[in-house]
Motif scaffolding. Structure first.
Motif, PDB file in Angstrom:
ATOM      1  N   GLY A  53       0.807  -1.213   0.000  1.00  0.00           N
ATOM      2  CA  GLY A  53       0.000   0.000   0.000  1.00  0.00           C
ATOM      3  C   GLY A  53       0.840   1.262   0.000  1.00  0.00           C
ATOM      4  N   SER A  54       1.675   1.444   1.007  1.00  0.00           N
ATOM      5  CA  SER A  54       2.490   2.658   1.090  1.00  0.00           C
ATOM      6  C   SER A  54       3.923   2.409   0.622  1.00  0.00           C
ATOM      7  CB  SER A  54       2.494   3.191   2.521  1.00  0.00           C
ATOM      8  OG  SER A  54       3.022   2.234   3.409  1.00  0.00           O
ATOM      9  N   GLY A  55       4.183   1.220   0.112  1.00  0.00           N
ATOM     10  CA  GLY A  55       5.526   0.899  -0.362  1.00  0.00           C
ATOM     11  C   GLY A  55       5.642  -0.536  -0.812  1.00  0.00           C
ATOM     12  N   TYR A  56       6.877  -0.959  -1.006  1.00  0.00           N
ATOM     13  CA  TYR A  56       7.137  -2.309  -1.499  1.00  0.00           C
ATOM     14  C   TYR A  56       8.122  -3.011  -0.579  1.00  0.00           C
ATOM     15  CZ  TYR A  56       4.726  -0.616  -5.550  1.00  0.00           C
ATOM     16  OH  TYR A  56       3.756  -0.094  -6.356  1.00  0.00           O
ATOM     17  N   ALA A  57       8.002  -4.321  -0.521  1.00  0.00           N
ATOM     18  CA  ALA A  57       8.925  -5.140   0.261  1.00  0.00           C
ATOM     19  C   ALA A  57       9.427  -6.271  -0.620  1.00  0.00           C
ATOM     20  CB  ALA A  57       8.241  -5.696   1.507  1.00  0.00           C
ATOM     21  N   THR A  58      10.671  -6.654  -0.398  1.00  0.00           N
ATOM     22  CA  THR A  58      11.270  -7.793  -1.074  1.00  0.00           C
ATOM     23  C   THR A  58      11.337  -8.920  -0.057  1.00  0.00           C
ATOM     24  OG1 THR A  58      12.587  -6.366  -2.489  1.00  0.00           O
ATOM     25  CG2 THR A  58      13.331  -8.644  -2.237  1.00  0.00           C
ATOM     26  N   ILE A  59      10.708 -10.031  -0.390  1.00  0.00           N
ATOM     27  CA  ILE A  59      10.650 -11.172   0.509  1.00  0.00           C
ATOM     28  C   ILE A  59      11.550 -12.266  -0.059  1.00  0.00           C
ATOM     29  CG2 ILE A  59       9.104 -12.733   1.753  1.00  0.00           C
ATOM     30  CD1 ILE A  59       8.415  -9.662   2.004  1.00  0.00           C
ATOM     31  N   ILE A  60      12.455 -12.785   0.776  1.00  0.00           N
ATOM     32  CA  ILE A  60      13.401 -13.816   0.346  1.00  0.00           C
ATOM     33  C   ILE A  60      13.086 -15.094   1.113  1.00  0.00           C
ATOM     34  CG2 ILE A  60      15.833 -14.450   0.183  1.00  0.00           C
ATOM     35  CD1 ILE A  60      16.422 -11.371   0.295  1.00  0.00           C
ATOM     36  N   VAL A  61      12.687 -16.131   0.380  1.00  0.00           N
ATOM     37  CA  VAL A  61      12.331 -17.417   0.998  1.00  0.00           C
ATOM     38  C   VAL A  61      12.996 -18.556   0.238  1.00  0.00           C
ATOM     39  CG1 VAL A  61      10.088 -16.578   1.838  1.00  0.00           C
ATOM     40  CG2 VAL A  61      10.211 -17.765  -0.354  1.00  0.00           C
ATOM     41  N   LEU A  62      13.140 -19.686   0.912  1.00  0.00           N
ATOM     42  CA  LEU A  62      13.708 -20.866   0.260  1.00  0.00           C
ATOM     43  C   LEU A  62      12.795 -21.353  -0.859  1.00  0.00           C
ATOM     44  CD1 LEU A  62      15.025 -22.896   3.337  1.00  0.00           C
ATOM     45  CD2 LEU A  62      16.339 -21.463   1.757  1.00  0.00           C
ATOM     46  N   GLY A  63      13.412 -21.981  -1.854  1.00  0.00           N
ATOM     47  CA  GLY A  63      12.681 -22.448  -3.022  1.00  0.00           C
ATOM     48  C   GLY A  63      11.660 -23.526  -2.749  1.00  0.00           C
ATOM     49  N   ASN A  64      11.810 -24.264  -1.641  1.00  0.00           N
ATOM     50  CA  ASN A  64      10.837 -25.300  -1.314  1.00  0.00           C
ATOM     51  C   ASN A  64       9.738 -24.764  -0.384  1.00  0.00           C
ATOM     52  OD1 ASN A  64      12.634 -25.043   0.871  1.00  0.00           O
ATOM     53  ND2 ASN A  64      12.275 -27.147   1.530  1.00  0.00           N
ATOM     54  N   CYS A  65       9.694 -23.454  -0.236  1.00  0.00           N
ATOM     55  CA  CYS A  65       8.671 -22.815   0.607  1.00  0.00           C
ATOM     56  C   CYS A  65       7.873 -21.829  -0.241  1.00  0.00           C
ATOM     57  CB  CYS A  65       9.327 -22.043   1.755  1.00  0.00           C
ATOM     58  SG  CYS A  65      10.261 -23.078   2.896  1.00  0.00           S
ATOM     59  N   VAL A  72       3.564 -12.021   6.262  1.00  0.00           N
ATOM     60  CA  VAL A  72       4.275 -10.829   5.790  1.00  0.00           C
ATOM     61  C   VAL A  72       3.559  -9.570   6.266  1.00  0.00           C
ATOM     62  CG1 VAL A  72       4.957  -9.484   3.751  1.00  0.00           C
ATOM     63  CG2 VAL A  72       5.331 -11.967   3.795  1.00  0.00           C
ATOM     64  N   SER A  73       2.236  -9.542   6.143  1.00  0.00           N
ATOM     65  CA  SER A  73       1.495  -8.345   6.581  1.00  0.00           C
ATOM     66  C   SER A  73       1.669  -8.115   8.079  1.00  0.00           C
ATOM     67  CB  SER A  73       0.019  -8.419   6.187  1.00  0.00           C
ATOM     68  OG  SER A  73      -0.635  -9.437   6.885  1.00  0.00           O
ATOM     69  N   GLN A  74       1.688  -9.197   8.859  1.00  0.00           N
ATOM     70  CA  GLN A  74       1.907  -9.058  10.307  1.00  0.00           C
ATOM     71  C   GLN A  74       3.302  -8.518  10.597  1.00  0.00           C
ATOM     72  OE1 GLN A  74       1.085 -13.047  11.638  1.00  0.00           O
ATOM     73  NE2 GLN A  74      -1.105 -12.635  11.932  1.00  0.00           N
ATOM     74  N   VAL A  75       4.315  -9.053   9.923  1.00  0.00           N
ATOM     75  CA  VAL A  75       5.697  -8.621  10.140  1.00  0.00           C
ATOM     76  C   VAL A  75       5.878  -7.151   9.749  1.00  0.00           C
ATOM     77  CG1 VAL A  75       8.048  -8.923   9.261  1.00  0.00           C
ATOM     78  CG2 VAL A  75       6.727 -10.907   9.999  1.00  0.00           C
ATOM     79  N   ARG A 112      11.580  -2.594   1.521  1.00  0.00           N
ATOM     80  CA  ARG A 112      11.920  -3.167   2.819  1.00  0.00           C
ATOM     81  C   ARG A 112      12.256  -4.623   2.543  1.00  0.00           C
ATOM     82  NH1 ARG A 112       7.300  -1.684   7.066  1.00  0.00           N
ATOM     83  NH2 ARG A 112       8.804  -2.642   8.454  1.00  0.00           N
ATOM     84  N   VAL A 113      13.391  -5.088   3.005  1.00  0.00           N
ATOM     85  CA  VAL A 113      13.813  -6.455   2.732  1.00  0.00           C
ATOM     86  C   VAL A 113      13.475  -7.332   3.935  1.00  0.00           C
ATOM     87  CG1 VAL A 113      15.740  -7.971   2.150  1.00  0.00           C
ATOM     88  CG2 VAL A 113      15.678  -5.631   1.243  1.00  0.00           C
ATOM     89  N   VAL A 114      12.781  -8.443   3.648  1.00  0.00           N
ATOM     90  CA  VAL A 114      12.430  -9.414   4.682  1.00  0.00           C
ATOM     91  C   VAL A 114      13.010 -10.757   4.266  1.00  0.00           C
ATOM     92  CG1 VAL A 114      10.560 -10.551   5.931  1.00  0.00           C
ATOM     93  CG2 VAL A 114      10.268  -8.174   5.160  1.00  0.00           C
ATOM     94  N   LEU A 115      13.845 -11.331   5.142  1.00  0.00           N
ATOM     95  CA  LEU A 115      14.471 -12.618   4.879  1.00  0.00           C
ATOM     96  C   LEU A 115      13.832 -13.653   5.792  1.00  0.00           C
ATOM     97  CD1 LEU A 115      17.404 -13.687   3.483  1.00  0.00           C
ATOM     98  CD2 LEU A 115      17.857 -13.987   5.907  1.00  0.00           C
ATOM     99  N   ASP A 116      13.314 -14.714   5.204  1.00  0.00           N
ATOM    100  CA  ASP A 116      12.691 -15.766   6.003  1.00  0.00           C
ATOM    101  C   ASP A 116      13.740 -16.450   6.878  1.00  0.00           C
ATOM    102  OD1 ASP A 116      10.254 -17.426   6.539  1.00  0.00           O
ATOM    103  OD2 ASP A 116      11.617 -18.995   5.838  1.00  0.00           O
ATOM    104  N   LEU A 147      22.286  -6.842   3.034  1.00  0.00           N
ATOM    105  CA  LEU A 147      20.922  -6.333   2.844  1.00  0.00           C
ATOM    106  C   LEU A 147      20.296  -5.797   4.127  1.00  0.00           C
ATOM    107  CD1 LEU A 147      19.564  -9.098   0.441  1.00  0.00           C
ATOM    108  CD2 LEU A 147      20.429  -6.816  -0.169  1.00  0.00           C
ATOM    109  N   ASN A 148      20.853  -6.180   5.276  1.00  0.00           N
ATOM    110  CA  ASN A 148      20.310  -5.770   6.569  1.00  0.00           C
ATOM    111  C   ASN A 148      18.787  -5.964   6.618  1.00  0.00           C
ATOM    112  OD1 ASN A 148      20.436  -4.817   9.180  1.00  0.00           O
ATOM    113  ND2 ASN A 148      20.184  -2.687   8.551  1.00  0.00           N
ATOM    114  N   PRO A 149      18.331  -7.181   6.344  1.00  0.00           N
ATOM    115  CA  PRO A 149      16.880  -7.412   6.268  1.00  0.00           C
ATOM    116  C   PRO A 149      16.241  -7.555   7.644  1.00  0.00           C
ATOM    117  CG  PRO A 149      18.020  -9.473   6.023  1.00  0.00           C
ATOM    118  CD  PRO A 149      19.086  -8.407   6.130  1.00  0.00           C
ATOM    119  N   LEU A 150      14.942  -7.459   7.635  1.00  0.00           N
ATOM    120  CA  LEU A 150      14.147  -7.865   8.779  1.00  0.00           C
ATOM    121  C   LEU A 150      14.090  -9.387   8.655  1.00  0.00           C
ATOM    122  CD1 LEU A 150      12.210  -7.171  11.087  1.00  0.00           C
ATOM    123  CD2 LEU A 150      10.435  -6.880   9.390  1.00  0.00           C
ATOM    124  N   VAL A 151      14.524 -10.108   9.670  1.00  0.00           N
ATOM    125  CA  VAL A 151      14.522 -11.572   9.621  1.00  0.00           C
ATOM    126  C   VAL A 151      13.301 -12.056  10.395  1.00  0.00           C
ATOM    127  CG1 VAL A 151      15.768 -13.682  10.227  1.00  0.00           C
ATOM    128  CG2 VAL A 151      17.034 -11.670   9.433  1.00  0.00           C
TER     129      VAL A 151
END
Length: 159
Positions: A53-65, A72-75, A112-116, A147-151
């Motif tokens: 809505g107010s921006g974009y986030a890059t989510i990084i997850v394993l390929g089998n997930c 993501v919305s909660q985080v 915003r970068v989020v790493l699983d 990347l200093n992501p939110l983990v």
């Protein structure tokens, strides 16, 4: 946007341990990346761009997930997230769908970068190399350092 450079340049500039491998075959899915790299899908990461809505986030997850948009919305502390439209992904990251790499100044500056959390269990991972015919192999730890992501736990394992 003035932030796009090659994945090779990004790896070199940040002193990351890793390299880019080019392929004659497209590597735009986890399955095709697995075939080309010889790696298990759990050793490949997907880079997904979402709109909150107010921006974009890059989510990084394993390929089998798969990305759990509810988590993501909660985080992110927002009511709703959705997958970004292909034109927006290109505008925000400099990459086309199927070639998005987390190894980018655009990703760092514009999202915003989020790493699983599951990614942290890996020593090295394969990720997008910047186009549909490239993969990058990098240290999972360097993803966190650069990347200093939110983990956070933002995925569900696929069955």
């Amino acid at each position: 946007m003035g932030c796009f450079d090659s994945v090779e340049e990004f790896i070199r500039r940040h002193g990351m341990v890793g390299h880019v491998r080019r392929s004659e075959l497209p590597v735009e899915t986890v399955e095709s990346a697995s075939r080309v790299s010889g790696a298990d899908p759990s050793d490949i990461v997907k880079t997904i761009v979402v709109d909150y809505g107010s921006g974009y986030a890059t989510i990084i997850v394993l390929g089998n997930c798969r990305v759990d948009l509810r988590k993501v919305s909660q985080v992110l502390g927002v009511e709703r997230v959705s997958l970004a439209k292909p034109a927006k992904v290109r505008e925000v990251t400099g990459f086309d769908i199927g070639g998005v790499s987390p190894l980018s100044e655009c990703i760092k500056r514009n999202t915003r970068v989020v790493l699983d959390t599951r990614v942290l269990a890996k020593s090295f991972v394969w990720c997008g190399g910047g186009d549909r015919y490239s993969l990058a192999y990098v240290s999972a730890r360097s993803l966190v350092e650069v990347l200093n992501p939110l983990v956070a736990d933002v995925s569900l394992e696929q069955v």
